[in-house]
Design a protein around this motif. Structure first.
Motif, PDB file in Angstrom:
ATOM      1  N   ALA A  76     -11.502  20.809  -2.760  1.00 13.89           N
ATOM      2  CA  ALA A  76     -11.122  20.665  -4.167  1.00 13.89           C
ATOM      3  C   ALA A  76     -11.480  19.293  -4.712  1.00 13.89           C
ATOM      4  CB  ALA A  76      -9.623  20.927  -4.320  1.00 13.89           C
ATOM      5  N   ASP A  77     -11.286  18.250  -3.913  1.00 10.86           N
ATOM      6  CA  ASP A  77     -11.595  16.895  -4.380  1.00 10.86           C
ATOM      7  C   ASP A  77     -12.171  16.077  -3.240  1.00 10.86           C
ATOM      8  OD1 ASP A  77     -11.755  14.352  -5.498  1.00 10.86           O
ATOM      9  OD2 ASP A  77      -9.941  14.638  -6.687  1.00 10.86           O
ATOM     10  N   PRO A  78     -13.498  15.907  -3.212  1.00  8.66           N
ATOM     11  CA  PRO A  78     -14.118  15.132  -2.134  1.00  8.66           C
ATOM     12  C   PRO A  78     -13.708  13.662  -2.155  1.00  8.66           C
ATOM     13  CG  PRO A  78     -15.731  15.671  -3.827  1.00  8.66           C
ATOM     14  CD  PRO A  78     -14.496  16.457  -4.141  1.00  8.66           C
ATOM     15  N   GLN A  79     -13.161  13.182  -3.278  1.00  5.44           N
ATOM     16  CA  GLN A  79     -12.730  11.790  -3.402  1.00  5.44           C
ATOM     17  C   GLN A  79     -11.250  11.619  -3.045  1.00  5.44           C
ATOM     18  OE1 GLN A  79     -14.614   8.950  -4.579  1.00  5.44           O
ATOM     19  NE2 GLN A  79     -16.323  10.292  -4.053  1.00  5.44           N
ATOM     20  N   TRP A  80     -10.685  12.560  -2.354  1.00  5.83           N
ATOM     21  CA  TRP A  80      -9.258  12.569  -1.979  1.00  5.83           C
ATOM     22  C   TRP A  80      -8.834  11.223  -1.405  1.00  5.83           C
ATOM     23  CZ3 TRP A  80      -5.597  12.642   2.010  1.00  5.83           C
ATOM     24  CH2 TRP A  80      -4.511  13.493   1.915  1.00  5.83           C
ATOM     25  N   CYS A  81      -9.559  10.739  -0.409  1.00  7.41           N
ATOM     26  CA  CYS A  81      -9.181   9.488   0.264  1.00  7.41           C
ATOM     27  C   CYS A  81      -9.484   8.269  -0.601  1.00  7.41           C
ATOM     28  CB  CYS A  81      -9.904   9.367   1.607  1.00  7.41           C
ATOM     29  SG  CYS A  81      -9.339  10.552   2.836  1.00  7.41           S
ATOM     30  N   ALA A  82     -10.634   8.264  -1.258  1.00  8.15           N
ATOM     31  CA  ALA A  82     -11.006   7.116  -2.081  1.00  8.15           C
ATOM     32  C   ALA A  82     -10.013   6.917  -3.214  1.00  8.15           C
ATOM     33  CB  ALA A  82     -12.417   7.308  -2.636  1.00  8.15           C
ATOM     34  N   LYS A  83      -9.579   7.997  -3.824  1.00  9.02           N
ATOM     35  CA  LYS A  83      -8.621   7.879  -4.917  1.00  9.02           C
ATOM     36  C   LYS A  83      -7.276   7.349  -4.422  1.00  9.02           C
ATOM     37  CE  LYS A  83     -10.806  11.357  -7.879  1.00  9.02           C
ATOM     38  NZ  LYS A  83     -10.726  12.710  -8.459  1.00  9.02           N
ATOM     39  N   LEU A  84      -6.868   7.779  -3.223  1.00 13.06           N
ATOM     40  CA  LEU A  84      -5.636   7.221  -2.654  1.00 13.06           C
ATOM     41  C   LEU A  84      -5.786   5.721  -2.440  1.00 13.06           C
ATOM     42  CD1 LEU A  84      -4.188   9.599   0.098  1.00 13.06           C
ATOM     43  CD2 LEU A  84      -3.353   9.206  -2.222  1.00 13.06           C
ATOM     44  N   ALA A  85      -6.906   5.321  -1.860  1.00 14.33           N
ATOM     45  CA  ALA A  85      -7.127   3.904  -1.560  1.00 14.33           C
ATOM     46  C   ALA A  85      -7.195   3.068  -2.836  1.00 14.33           C
ATOM     47  CB  ALA A  85      -8.419   3.740  -0.754  1.00 14.33           C
ATOM     48  N   GLU A  86      -7.628   3.676  -3.940  1.00 11.64           N
ATOM     49  CA  GLU A  86      -7.735   2.964  -5.212  1.00 11.64           C
ATOM     50  C   GLU A  86      -6.447   3.027  -6.030  1.00 11.64           C
ATOM     51  OE1 GLU A  86     -10.994   5.003  -6.961  1.00 11.64           O
ATOM     52  OE2 GLU A  86     -12.477   4.226  -5.515  1.00 11.64           O
ATOM     53  N   GLY A  87      -5.400   3.633  -5.460  1.00 10.83           N
ATOM     54  CA  GLY A  87      -4.143   3.744  -6.186  1.00 10.83           C
ATOM     55  C   GLY A  87      -4.169   4.774  -7.291  1.00 10.83           C
ATOM     56  N   ARG A  88      -4.994   5.805  -7.121  1.00 14.75           N
ATOM     57  CA  ARG A  88      -5.165   6.829  -8.161  1.00 14.75           C
ATOM     58  C   ARG A  88      -4.707   8.198  -7.660  1.00 14.75           C
ATOM     59  NH1 ARG A  88     -11.091   6.940  -8.813  1.00 14.75           N
ATOM     60  NH2 ARG A  88     -10.630   8.506 -10.403  1.00 14.75           N
ATOM     61  N   ARG A  89      -3.561   8.247  -7.057  1.00 14.27           N
ATOM     62  CA  ARG A  89      -3.037   9.502  -6.523  1.00 14.27           C
ATOM     63  C   ARG A  89      -3.032  10.601  -7.595  1.00 14.27           C
ATOM     64  NH1 ARG A  89      -1.724  13.929  -5.753  1.00 14.27           N
ATOM     65  NH2 ARG A  89      -0.003  14.789  -4.523  1.00 14.27           N
ATOM     66  N   LEU A 134      -1.440  20.248   3.572  1.00 11.45           N
ATOM     67  CA  LEU A 134      -1.005  18.854   3.492  1.00 11.45           C
ATOM     68  C   LEU A 134      -1.552  18.202   2.228  1.00 11.45           C
ATOM     69  CD1 LEU A 134      -1.464  17.544   7.163  1.00 11.45           C
ATOM     70  CD2 LEU A 134       0.636  18.308   6.044  1.00 11.45           C
ATOM     71  N   ASP A 135      -0.678  17.922   1.268  1.00 14.26           N
ATOM     72  CA  ASP A 135      -1.062  17.065   0.158  1.00 14.26           C
ATOM     73  C   ASP A 135      -0.816  15.617   0.591  1.00 14.26           C
ATOM     74  OD1 ASP A 135       1.681  16.503  -0.125  1.00 14.26           O
ATOM     75  OD2 ASP A 135       1.938  17.938  -1.732  1.00 14.26           O
ATOM     76  N   PRO A 136      -1.239  14.614  -0.170  1.00 15.23           N
ATOM     77  CA  PRO A 136      -1.087  13.226   0.287  1.00 15.23           C
ATOM     78  C   PRO A 136       0.348  12.829   0.605  1.00 15.23           C
ATOM     79  CG  PRO A 136      -2.649  13.313  -1.522  1.00 15.23           C
ATOM     80  CD  PRO A 136      -2.049  14.682  -1.413  1.00 15.23           C
ATOM     81  N   ASP A 137       1.296  13.270  -0.209  1.00 18.89           N
ATOM     82  CA  ASP A 137       2.678  12.858  -0.008  1.00 18.89           C
ATOM     83  C   ASP A 137       3.272  13.499   1.243  1.00 18.89           C
ATOM     84  OD1 ASP A 137       2.910  11.374  -2.634  1.00 18.89           O
ATOM     85  OD2 ASP A 137       2.372  13.368  -3.325  1.00 18.89           O
ATOM     86  N   MET A 182       0.861  -1.194   0.000  1.00 16.00           N
ATOM     87  CA  MET A 182       0.000   0.000   0.000  1.00 16.00           C
ATOM     88  C   MET A 182       0.899   1.247   0.000  1.00 16.00           C
ATOM     89  SD  MET A 182      -3.246   0.855   2.475  1.00 16.00           S
ATOM     90  CE  MET A 182      -2.402   0.298   3.944  1.00 16.00           C
ATOM     91  N   PRO A 183       0.751   2.135  -1.003  1.00 13.64           N
ATOM     92  CA  PRO A 183       1.674   3.264  -1.128  1.00 13.64           C
ATOM     93  C   PRO A 183       1.531   4.324  -0.033  1.00 13.64           C
ATOM     94  CG  PRO A 183      -0.052   3.359  -2.804  1.00 13.64           C
ATOM     95  CD  PRO A 183      -0.189   2.041  -2.133  1.00 13.64           C
ATOM     96  N   ALA A 237       1.520  14.585   3.807  1.00 14.21           N
ATOM     97  CA  ALA A 237       0.810  14.005   4.947  1.00 14.21           C
ATOM     98  C   ALA A 237       1.380  12.647   5.319  1.00 14.21           C
ATOM     99  CB  ALA A 237      -0.681  13.886   4.624  1.00 14.21           C
ATOM    100  N   GLU A 238       1.641  11.804   4.330  1.00 11.98           N
ATOM    101  CA  GLU A 238       2.208  10.486   4.610  1.00 11.98           C
ATOM    102  C   GLU A 238       3.569  10.606   5.283  1.00 11.98           C
ATOM    103  OE1 GLU A 238       2.740   6.351   4.772  1.00 11.98           O
ATOM    104  OE2 GLU A 238       0.930   7.520   4.394  1.00 11.98           O
ATOM    105  N   LYS A 239       4.395  11.530   4.830  1.00  5.15           N
ATOM    106  CA  LYS A 239       5.717  11.727   5.422  1.00  5.15           C
ATOM    107  C   LYS A 239       5.601  12.195   6.876  1.00  5.15           C
ATOM    108  CE  LYS A 239       8.004  12.854   1.048  1.00  5.15           C
ATOM    109  NZ  LYS A 239       8.595  13.945   0.218  1.00  5.15           N
ATOM    110  N   VAL A 240       4.648  13.068   7.130  1.00  5.13           N
ATOM    111  CA  VAL A 240       4.455  13.588   8.488  1.00  5.13           C
ATOM    112  C   VAL A 240       4.075  12.464   9.442  1.00  5.13           C
ATOM    113  CG1 VAL A 240       2.966  15.058   9.913  1.00  5.13           C
ATOM    114  CG2 VAL A 240       3.902  15.933   7.760  1.00  5.13           C
ATOM    115  N   LEU A 241       3.139  11.616   9.021  1.00  2.43           N
ATOM    116  CA  LEU A 241       2.726  10.512   9.889  1.00  2.43           C
ATOM    117  C   LEU A 241       3.836   9.479  10.020  1.00  2.43           C
ATOM    118  CD1 LEU A 241      -1.024   9.868   8.969  1.00  2.43           C
ATOM    119  CD2 LEU A 241       0.010  11.654  10.380  1.00  2.43           C
ATOM    120  N   ALA A 242       4.541   9.199   8.934  1.00  2.00           N
ATOM    121  CA  ALA A 242       5.623   8.212   8.987  1.00  2.00           C
ATOM    122  C   ALA A 242       6.744   8.673   9.906  1.00  2.00           C
ATOM    123  CB  ALA A 242       6.161   7.960   7.580  1.00  2.00           C
ATOM    124  N   ALA A 243       6.993   9.981   9.945  1.00  2.00           N
ATOM    125  CA  ALA A 243       8.055  10.521  10.801  1.00  2.00           C
ATOM    126  C   ALA A 243       7.636  10.608  12.256  1.00  2.00           C
ATOM    127  CB  ALA A 243       8.469  11.901  10.295  1.00  2.00           C
TER     128      ALA A 243
END
Length: 642
Positions: free
Chosen positions: A323-336, A298-301, A1-2, A303-309
């Motif tokens: 801007a994009d209500p599907q922000w999380c769904a697209k991440l989960a579907e591998g559509r960053r 926080l963009d997805p990348d 999972m990316p 945000a991920e770095k912040v949590l990983a650190a």
């Protein structure tokens, strides 16, 4: 999972959430005049829940009007009249598998927008009103404080009865709870002032009242960690406050920065960069054991770095989810790559709220119209020709293609983007540049054919079989021919300057609008000696105040010289001759002069086609030069109407 940290399930108190992303509280201005939820507002929140965000947090809801007149339209939960709307909100969000938190406020205090002439605004102490310094606030009496504490409990009970899943306490940016927490605004000598424990007493009692009235509901608190103004609260003080609030029973805490005195941190523009308030979350993580929410561009990348650190436990996303209500769904579907970027312009989200207008979005015209602006397939596809590959044309082509029309998009340049491409060259505008790539990816999967390096004239055969013609031909630079030397070899247009035209060390930017000011900042940060000349008395006066605050501060830091009230009289090989409003002549030496006087609509093709009897739709700068959001929204509507 990316994105393993963002997308991992999360437990917050009694809530089991699908990921580590929460939608931050933001006002919508979509409620009724009386402050009750509407179907429009519910549809807006539900779309974000349906898009997979772990927890939807609403904008502020007032718990009381006992001592302060709440602005018309501000959400209220101070009476049982609020319960039906709250119930409808909770049921709608639950129906799509989401969870919702209601943010509660006691009021704005010294920051209230409209002062009631019949009663003084309230505060912790006799503080001057933020916008009207001659008006002094009235310190709340102890019994009044206790009444407000009860009101929080009553509001929480209503929320629980309606099925709301969590409660957030609005304790930041200098609103009234924050005023009690902060020495700059709390000079009380009773049990609610003095020591940090006493200054926290109001907030602690609010937490306890909510816990008692709505048992089982997780409770959070949004705290400004650094007020970002001299005399405001510092990080060290906020760390002590966070410990006390956590011990009072909080389930998680939201960390941000800013205040009305530093409002650009409340709504961080693109100048502040990615993750601009992550240090606030990191500071709280050092002292509390409860989950900490980070926010601030926080963009997805990021945000991920912040949590990983380990700098935060949860990513708070606000405008990105507008801007994009599907922000999380697209991440989960591998559509960053399909997530529509937030360009952090603040134009139609924050900007609308400042004028009591419903929330909108520069890059997403469906915001606030989630029920009405649904793109449905057409029964009979038509042939649509779009001329111009800037923001308006790209959006028109995308939307028409989404509906199933066959679209040909013609752009005379060899690249798409129009004015966005040169405007997005500074690194602080990278999200604006990302929009171009987003459009390219979206239209690549649609029945849209892009023709680059292809100029269209009124008699072009490409228009012959078009059922619909959408013109997005943009604008052309305004260069006053009356200025001697304006066509000299040391003069460069602002677009060419953005795109890498050779420039000398000493640069005069003639025109202090947004385009000229952003170029000046970019050049100065790159080491050049820059002067901006502007005939008006302000730089970038068409820019929203919040963004302008940061821009002016950054220009000063970069050493840009600002000459307002100065008109360009002549240009020569050694610089420019200026004249002040008082008639004084001023000379500024320069190696290069950049013209940024503004633009005019490019109407030639539209005029010719109309004269030939063709029906066309015109959108974007070729109608009226305006901001990018207006062009994108106009493009959407044009594409949706064909």
């Amino acid at each position: 999972m990316p994105y393993p940290h963002l997308l991992a399930p999360l437990t917050l108190g009694s809530l089991r959430l699908p990921n580590h992303v929460v939608m931050l509280p933001m006002g919508t201005e979509m409620g009724t005049h009386e402050g009750l939820f509407t179907e429009r507002e519910i549809a807006y929140y539900t779309a974000r829940a349906a898009g997979g965000v772990g927890l939807v947090m609403t904008g502020i809801a007032a718990v009381s009007q006992d001592y302060e007149q709440i602005n018309p339209g501000l959400c209220r939960v101070d009476t049982d009249d609020a319960i039906p709307g709250l119930t409808a909100l909770a049921e709608s969000i639950h129906a799509v598998g989401g969870r919702v938190s209601l943010q509660l406020t006691a009021g704005l205090g010294r920051n209230i927008n409209v002062v009631d002439p019949d009663r003084a605004p309230i505060s912790a102490s006799d503080n001057p009103h933020y916008a009207n310094p001659d008006v002094l606030c009235r310190p709340l009496e102890v019994e009044e404080i206790r009444t407000l504490v009860r009101r929080f409990g009553e509001a929480a009970a209503r929320a629980a009865a309606a099925g709301i899943d969590a409660i957030d306490i609005h304790g930041h940016t200098g609103y009234i709870v924050d005023q009690f927490l902060t020495p700059a605004w709390n000079r009380r000598t009773d049990e609610y002032g003095g020591s940090v424990e006493n200054r926290c007493r109001f907030a602690v009692e609010v937490i306890q009242a909510i816990k008692a009235a709505a048992p089982g509901l997780p409770v959070s608190f949004r705290l400004s960690v650094d007020h970002k103004f001299p005399g405001g609260r510092t990080t060290e003080e906020s760390q002590r406050i966070a410990v006390i609030l956590a011990e009072a029973g909080l389930d998680f805490i939201l960390a941000d920065d800013g205040s009305y005195e530093a409002m650009d941190y409340v709504f961080p523009p693109y100048y502040l960069g990615d993750g601009c308030m992550v240090p606030a979350a990191k500071a709280l993580k050092e002292v509390v054991d409860i989950p900490v929410v980070a926010c601030g561009n926080l963009d997805p990348d990021t945000a991920e770095k912040v949590l990983a650190a380990g700098d935060a436990d949860i990513a708070g996303v606000g405008r990105g989810l507008i801007a994009d209500p599907q922000w999380c769904a697209k991440l989960a579907e591998g559509r960053r790559e399909d997530i529509r970027p937030c360009i952090r312009c603040n134009a139609m989200c924050v900007g609308n709220a400042f004028f009591a207008l419903p929330l909108g979005c520069a890059v997403n015209a469906q915001v606030g119209f989630e029920r009405e602006r649904v793109l449905t397939p057409v029964e009979t596809p038509r042939h649509v020709v779009v001329v111009g590959g800037g923001p308006a044309g790209l959006e028109a082509a995308r939307v028409a293609g989404e509906r199933g029309h066959r679209v040909d998009l013609y752009e005379r340049d060899t690249r798409l983007g129009g004015v966005l491409r040169p405007a997005a060259t500074p690194d602080f505008k990278k999200e604006l540049h990302a929009m171009i790539g987003w459009w390219e990816r979206q239209i690549a999967r649609l029945p849209v054919t892009v023709h680059l390096g292809h100029e269209i004239a009124a008699d072009s055969p490409e228009l012959a079989d078009a059922d619909e013609i959408i013109l997005a031909t943009g604008s052309r630079p305004l260069v006053p021919a009356s200025i001697p030397g304006i066509d000299g070899p040391n003069v460069v247009g602002v677009i060419d300057a953005h795109e890498g035209a050779p420039l000398g060390q000493r640069v005069v930017v003639a025109g202090g609008g947004l385009s000229g000011a952003d170029l000046a900042l970019e050049l100065a940060q790159g080491g050049r000696d820059v002067t901006v000349v502007e005939a008006a008395d302000e730089i970038a006066r068409d820019l929203i105040l919040i963004n302008r605050m940061t821009l002016l501060r950054d220009l000063a830091t970069a050493g840009v010289r600002l000459l307002t009230g100065h008109t360009v009289v002549a240009v020569d090989a050694d610089g420019v001759q200026l004249r002040t409003a008082d008639g004084e002549d001023v000379r500024v030496a320069a190696d290069t002069v950049v013209t940024a006087f503004g633009v005019l609509p490019e109407t030639t093709l539209a005029d010719q086609l109309k004269a030939a009897g063709r029906t066309v739709r015109t959108v974007g700068d070729c109608v009226t030069p305006a901001k990018v959001g207006e062009a994108i929204n106009a493009g959407y509507l044009a594409g949706a109407e064909v």
